[in-house]
Design a protein around this motif. Structure first.
Motif, PDB file in Angstrom:
ATOM      1  N   GLY A 155     -90.689  22.215 -17.495  1.00 46.37           N
ATOM      2  CA  GLY A 155     -90.067  22.175 -16.181  1.00 46.37           C
ATOM      3  C   GLY A 155     -90.530  20.962 -15.397  1.00 46.37           C
ATOM      4  N   ASP A 156     -89.957  20.802 -14.222  1.00 43.18           N
ATOM      5  CA  ASP A 156     -90.343  19.676 -13.376  1.00 43.18           C
ATOM      6  C   ASP A 156     -91.695  19.975 -12.725  1.00 43.18           C
ATOM      7  OD1 ASP A 156     -89.964  21.091 -10.752  1.00 43.18           O
ATOM      8  OD2 ASP A 156     -87.893  21.180 -11.470  1.00 43.18           O
ATOM      9  N   PRO A 157     -92.323  18.963 -12.123  1.00 42.97           N
ATOM     10  CA  PRO A 157     -93.651  19.156 -11.536  1.00 42.97           C
ATOM     11  C   PRO A 157     -93.725  20.294 -10.524  1.00 42.97           C
ATOM     12  CG  PRO A 157     -93.174  16.816 -11.707  1.00 42.97           C
ATOM     13  CD  PRO A 157     -91.917  17.529 -12.076  1.00 42.97           C
ATOM     14  N   VAL A 158     -92.677  20.459  -9.718  1.00 39.29           N
ATOM     15  CA  VAL A 158     -92.698  21.520  -8.712  1.00 39.29           C
ATOM     16  C   VAL A 158     -92.711  22.895  -9.382  1.00 39.29           C
ATOM     17  CG1 VAL A 158     -91.406  22.582  -6.823  1.00 39.29           C
ATOM     18  CG2 VAL A 158     -91.578  20.096  -6.960  1.00 39.29           C
ATOM     19  N   VAL A 211     -95.438  27.913 -10.575  1.00 43.65           N
ATOM     20  CA  VAL A 211     -95.662  29.062 -11.453  1.00 43.65           C
ATOM     21  C   VAL A 211     -97.101  29.125 -11.953  1.00 43.65           C
ATOM     22  CG1 VAL A 211     -94.957  30.179 -13.602  1.00 43.65           C
ATOM     23  CG2 VAL A 211     -93.244  29.060 -12.167  1.00 43.65           C
ATOM     24  N   ASN A 212     -97.625  27.988 -12.418  1.00 41.46           N
ATOM     25  CA  ASN A 212     -98.940  27.999 -13.072  1.00 41.46           C
ATOM     26  C   ASN A 212    -100.117  27.884 -12.112  1.00 41.46           C
ATOM     27  OD1 ASN A 212     -97.573  28.097 -15.524  1.00 41.46           O
ATOM     28  ND2 ASN A 212     -97.662  25.894 -15.846  1.00 41.46           N
ATOM     29  N   SER A 213     -99.908  27.258 -10.972  1.00 41.45           N
ATOM     30  CA  SER A 213    -101.010  27.054 -10.025  1.00 41.45           C
ATOM     31  C   SER A 213    -100.900  27.962  -8.800  1.00 41.45           C
ATOM     32  CB  SER A 213    -101.054  25.589  -9.564  1.00 41.45           C
ATOM     33  OG  SER A 213    -101.215  24.722 -10.661  1.00 41.45           O
ATOM     34  N   ARG A 214     -99.779  27.877  -8.103  1.00 38.11           N
ATOM     35  CA  ARG A 214     -99.625  28.678  -6.887  1.00 38.11           C
ATOM     36  C   ARG A 214     -99.486  30.161  -7.210  1.00 38.11           C
ATOM     37  NH1 ARG A 214     -95.665  30.700  -3.446  1.00 38.11           N
ATOM     38  NH2 ARG A 214     -96.286  30.704  -1.239  1.00 38.11           N
ATOM     39  N   LEU A 243    -103.630  35.128 -18.354  1.00 40.76           N
ATOM     40  CA  LEU A 243    -103.454  34.382 -19.595  1.00 40.76           C
ATOM     41  C   LEU A 243    -103.404  32.887 -19.301  1.00 40.76           C
ATOM     42  CD1 LEU A 243    -100.969  36.510 -21.728  1.00 40.76           C
ATOM     43  CD2 LEU A 243    -103.425  36.733 -21.413  1.00 40.76           C
ATOM     44  N   GLY A 244    -104.474  32.204 -19.691  1.00 42.72           N
ATOM     45  CA  GLY A 244    -104.534  30.758 -19.571  1.00 42.72           C
ATOM     46  C   GLY A 244    -104.124  30.112 -20.882  1.00 42.72           C
ATOM     47  N   SER A 245    -104.533  28.860 -21.075  1.00 43.88           N
ATOM     48  CA  SER A 245    -104.122  28.118 -22.260  1.00 43.88           C
ATOM     49  C   SER A 245    -105.272  27.267 -22.787  1.00 43.88           C
ATOM     50  CB  SER A 245    -102.934  27.211 -21.928  1.00 43.88           C
ATOM     51  OG  SER A 245    -102.657  26.340 -23.008  1.00 43.88           O
ATOM     52  N   ALA A 246    -105.391  27.223 -24.113  1.00 46.58           N
ATOM     53  CA  ALA A 246    -106.386  26.349 -24.730  1.00 46.58           C
ATOM     54  C   ALA A 246    -106.081  24.889 -24.447  1.00 46.58           C
ATOM     55  CB  ALA A 246    -106.433  26.599 -26.236  1.00 46.58           C
ATOM     56  N   ALA A 247    -104.869  24.592 -24.033  1.00 46.71           N
ATOM     57  CA  ALA A 247    -104.506  23.215 -23.685  1.00 46.71           C
ATOM     58  C   ALA A 247    -105.305  22.703 -22.484  1.00 46.71           C
ATOM     59  CB  ALA A 247    -103.009  23.123 -23.393  1.00 46.71           C
ATOM     60  N   LEU A 303     -99.350  17.351 -17.091  1.00 43.13           N
ATOM     61  CA  LEU A 303     -99.181  18.176 -15.894  1.00 43.13           C
ATOM     62  C   LEU A 303     -99.247  19.655 -16.243  1.00 43.13           C
ATOM     63  CD1 LEU A 303     -98.682  18.197 -12.870  1.00 43.13           C
ATOM     64  CD2 LEU A 303     -96.219  18.177 -13.333  1.00 43.13           C
ATOM     65  N   TYR A 304     -98.684  20.030 -17.376  1.00 45.94           N
ATOM     66  CA  TYR A 304     -98.767  21.431 -17.801  1.00 45.94           C
ATOM     67  C   TYR A 304    -100.233  21.851 -17.910  1.00 45.94           C
ATOM     68  CZ  TYR A 304     -99.147  25.341 -21.009  1.00 45.94           C
ATOM     69  OH  TYR A 304     -99.516  26.532 -21.589  1.00 45.94           O
ATOM     70  N   CYS A 305    -101.022  21.066 -18.641  1.00 38.29           N
ATOM     71  CA  CYS A 305    -102.443  21.409 -18.821  1.00 38.29           C
ATOM     72  C   CYS A 305    -103.157  21.489 -17.481  1.00 38.29           C
ATOM     73  CB  CYS A 305    -103.127  20.358 -19.704  1.00 38.29           C
ATOM     74  SG  CYS A 305    -102.367  20.107 -21.317  1.00 38.29           S
ATOM     75  N   ALA A 306    -102.868  20.540 -16.589  1.00 40.12           N
ATOM     76  CA  ALA A 306    -103.540  20.497 -15.293  1.00 40.12           C
ATOM     77  C   ALA A 306    -103.183  21.701 -14.430  1.00 40.12           C
ATOM     78  CB  ALA A 306    -103.188  19.204 -14.568  1.00 40.12           C
ATOM     79  N   THR A 307    -101.918  22.105 -14.456  1.00 42.38           N
ATOM     80  CA  THR A 307    -101.526  23.250 -13.629  1.00 42.38           C
ATOM     81  C   THR A 307    -102.085  24.550 -14.185  1.00 42.38           C
ATOM     82  OG1 THR A 307     -99.389  23.406 -14.795  1.00 42.38           O
ATOM     83  CG2 THR A 307     -99.438  22.140 -12.744  1.00 42.38           C
ATOM     84  N   LYS A 308    -102.166  24.658 -15.517  1.00 39.16           N
ATOM     85  CA  LYS A 308    -102.791  25.848 -16.100  1.00 39.16           C
ATOM     86  C   LYS A 308    -104.275  25.909 -15.748  1.00 39.16           C
ATOM     87  CE  LYS A 308    -101.391  28.634 -18.392  1.00 39.16           C
ATOM     88  NZ  LYS A 308    -100.843  29.965 -18.028  1.00 39.16           N
ATOM     89  N   LEU A 309    -104.945  24.765 -15.776  1.00 38.84           N
ATOM     90  CA  LEU A 309    -106.358  24.732 -15.413  1.00 38.84           C
ATOM     91  C   LEU A 309    -106.548  25.111 -13.953  1.00 38.84           C
ATOM     92  CD1 LEU A 309    -109.305  24.154 -16.043  1.00 38.84           C
ATOM     93  CD2 LEU A 309    -108.850  21.726 -15.582  1.00 38.84           C
ATOM     94  N   ALA A 310    -105.668  24.648 -13.090  1.00 39.58           N
ATOM     95  CA  ALA A 310    -105.759  25.010 -11.673  1.00 39.58           C
ATOM     96  C   ALA A 310    -105.648  26.521 -11.491  1.00 39.58           C
ATOM     97  CB  ALA A 310    -104.667  24.296 -10.883  1.00 39.58           C
TER      98      ALA A 310
END
Length: 279
Positions: free
Chosen positions: A47-50, A55-58, A79-83, A105-112
């Motif tokens: 998906g796009d950054p927003v 979904v993953n951070s907010r 459920l997080g991600s090994a990424a 960005l996917y990895c960063a938002t999951k980490l957040a």
């Protein structure tokens, strides 16, 4: 025990709900109830950054705020991600104490989302999941996409499937094992570590997965690599998780071999309704 599952219509969430419903005394809800435990399977891989940030951070932040207000004693399993670990070092398994170095960005938002959950002050645990594979795999991920291409190609010996670079190594884990880990984490009576790795525990060449699935499908054509691939996958060439902590804390270990997972994935594609998901 009242268990709320968020993202229960998705790939991981659907398997989690299936496992929970087999648990004696468990009452599973999709929303609107005061829970004893919450399993958050909601997330977005594309998906796009927003969209990714929303979904993953907010999403986890809103969930934690709601639980602090309405059910502060509930166990939260996210459920997080090994990424989130980023690029791995060949022949080295990452532990929960390893540094996180998100490269997309996917990895960063999951980490957040993980940071939000682990610092929330709630009774919470994050399961850092490897690459899930098994029945119902969505076509947006590599295993599901390959299964769809093989199904479309059929037994034609002249068929050619062109893919990107398959040289990366990944830690694949059966989606049913992920669901079992989530159920164990939600129902464990004692406190849990903030982060637990859930994976197969070995690095598998993606090329091996593709060839095994092709054999399972009886594919007689050719598979060609053009060297391309997605940015999300290409940024991490080697990945393998140390899953010892999950064994110690949850008495959990993967129970499905990769060949079994791929056979179940292939069998599920044969019963998928036109335009729909496999059950």
């Amino acid at each position: 025990m009242r268990i709320l599952v968020l993202g229960f219509t998705g790939y991981l969430g659907g398997h989690v709900v299936e496992h929970l419903r087999a648990l004696p005394g468990a009452r599973v809800f999709g929303g609107g109830r005061s829970p004893d435990a919450v399993i958050n399977c909601a997330g977005s891989t594309d998906g796009d950054p927003v969209t990714l940030a929303e979904v993953n951070s907010r999403g986890p932040a809103v969930l934690c705020a709601a639980l602090r207000e309405a059910a502060p004693s509930a166990r939260l399993v996210h459920l997080g991600s090994a990424a989130e670990y980023g690029p791995g070092t060949p022949d080295t398994r990452v532990t929960e104490a390893s540094a996180t170095r998100p490269v997309t960005l996917y990895c960063a938002t999951k980490l957040a989302g993980t940071v939000t959950v682990t610092t929330s002050g709630l009774d919470a645990a994050v399961l850092r999941v490897g690459n899930p594979v098994g029945p119902g795999a969505p076509p947006t991920g590599l295993p599901g996409r390959i299964a769809g291409l093989l199904r479309a190609a059929g037994p034609d010996p002249d068929a050619v499937i062109r893919l990107g670079d398959l040289s990366a190594c990944r830690d694949f884990v059966d989606v049913r094992d992920v669901a079992r880990a989530a159920v164990l984490a939600a129902t464990s009576p004692g406190p849990l570590p903030h982060v637990l790795n859930i994976g197969g525990g070995r690095a598998v060449p993606v090329r091996e997965l593709v060839r095994t699935l092709a054999r399972t499908a009886g594919f007689r054509g050719r598979i060609e690599e053009d060297g391309g691939g997605s940015a999300r996958s290409g940024a991490v060439s080697w990945q393998c998780s140390d899953i010892a902590a999950a064994g110690d804390s949850l008495d959990w270990r993967p129970s499905y071999a990769l060949e079994e997972s791929l056979a179940a994935l292939w069998a599920a594609t044969s019963v998928r309704p036109e335009g729909g998901r496999a059950p």
